[in-house]
Design an enzyme around this catalytic site. Structure first.
Site, PDB file in Angstrom:
ATOM      1  N   GLU A  40       0.846  -1.198   0.000  1.00  5.26           N
ATOM      2  CA  GLU A  40       0.000   0.000   0.000  1.00  5.26           C
ATOM      3  C   GLU A  40       0.884   1.252   0.000  1.00  5.26           C
ATOM      4  OE1 GLU A  40      -2.498   2.310   3.477  1.00  5.26           O
ATOM      5  OE2 GLU A  40      -2.600   0.120   3.444  1.00  5.26           O
ATOM      6  N   LYS A 129     -10.596  -2.331   7.899  1.00  4.16           N
ATOM      7  CA  LYS A 129      -9.384  -1.936   8.610  1.00  4.16           C
ATOM      8  C   LYS A 129      -9.782  -1.346   9.965  1.00  4.16           C
ATOM      9  CE  LYS A 129      -6.216   2.013   8.116  1.00  4.16           C
ATOM     10  NZ  LYS A 129      -5.650   2.954   7.124  1.00  4.16           N
TER      11      LYS A 129
END
Length: 206
Positions: A40, A129
């Site tokens: 990411e 998340k």
């Protein structure tokens, strides 16, 4: 392969906040060599879309590459155009989730409450998340998983490092977003490899 498939291979997401395009491929190589295949690049990094483009071109389907700290739904199109396949947010915004899905990407939005989690799943989130994980606990995660749809993948992010992986895993974490414990601006590829090795070893203890 979906998000859960990559997480089953290795449940660690490398968050390269602050990485520069000219160093990202060597760092990506180091991560892949240690088995970490979800990468990411936060959008508040220097030239993040270029870094995503380089990683996506280098690794293709072998890695799941995308953007973090995505705040604006309009950013999803340019992330997808660069080859990114993953959108991660720090906040619970169903609009970003919908934009990511419309662009053909996986969405892993941030949440902290059950209400946010259910709304994001309804919008099409592929995983969730838990952020900031420092303000929660493995007990909180276990309670959330008891009420969320069976199979919901939750990734604690924030303050996660090799020494505290085990209790989160025991509570049901599907994976972890790892920031400074795997990369800080200025880290060499060798440093990242050593950090990644320690984290993967920590998984063995979990």
């Amino acid at each position: 392969m979906g998000v859960k498939d990559f997480l089953q291979r290795c449940p660690l997401v490398a968050i390269l906040r602050g990485v520069k395009p000219e160093e990202v491929e060597a760092i990506g190589d180091a991560l892949m060599a240690e088995g970490i295949a979800i990468i990411e690049v936060p959008l508040n990094s220097p030239e993040p879309v270029e870094s995503i483009r380089r990683l996506a071109a280098r690794f293709g389907d072998r890695a799941l590459v995308g953007a973090g700290t995505v705040l604006d739904p309009a950013d999803c199109a340019r992330i997808a155009a660069a080859g990114g396949r993953l959108v991660v947010t720090p906040h619970a915004d169903p609009e970003v989730v919908r934009a990511a899905k419309q662009a053909g990407m996986f969405a892993v939005p941030g949440f902290f409450t059950p209400a946010e989690a259910f709304a994001l799943l309804k919008a099409g989130a592929d995983a969730l998340k838990l952020f900031p994980a420092e303000a929660a606990s493995p007990a909180v995660l276990k309670a959330l998983l008891a009420v969320l749809p069976k199979g919901t993948a939750i990734l604690p992010v924030g303050g996660v490092e090799a020494r505290n992986l085990a209790p989160w895993r025991a509570a049901g974490a599907a994976g972890f977003g790892i920031g400074s414990a795997i990369y800080k601006p200025g880290d060499s590829a060798a440093t990242v490899a050593a950090k990644a090795r320690a984290l993967v070893a920590g998984l063995g203890g979990a």
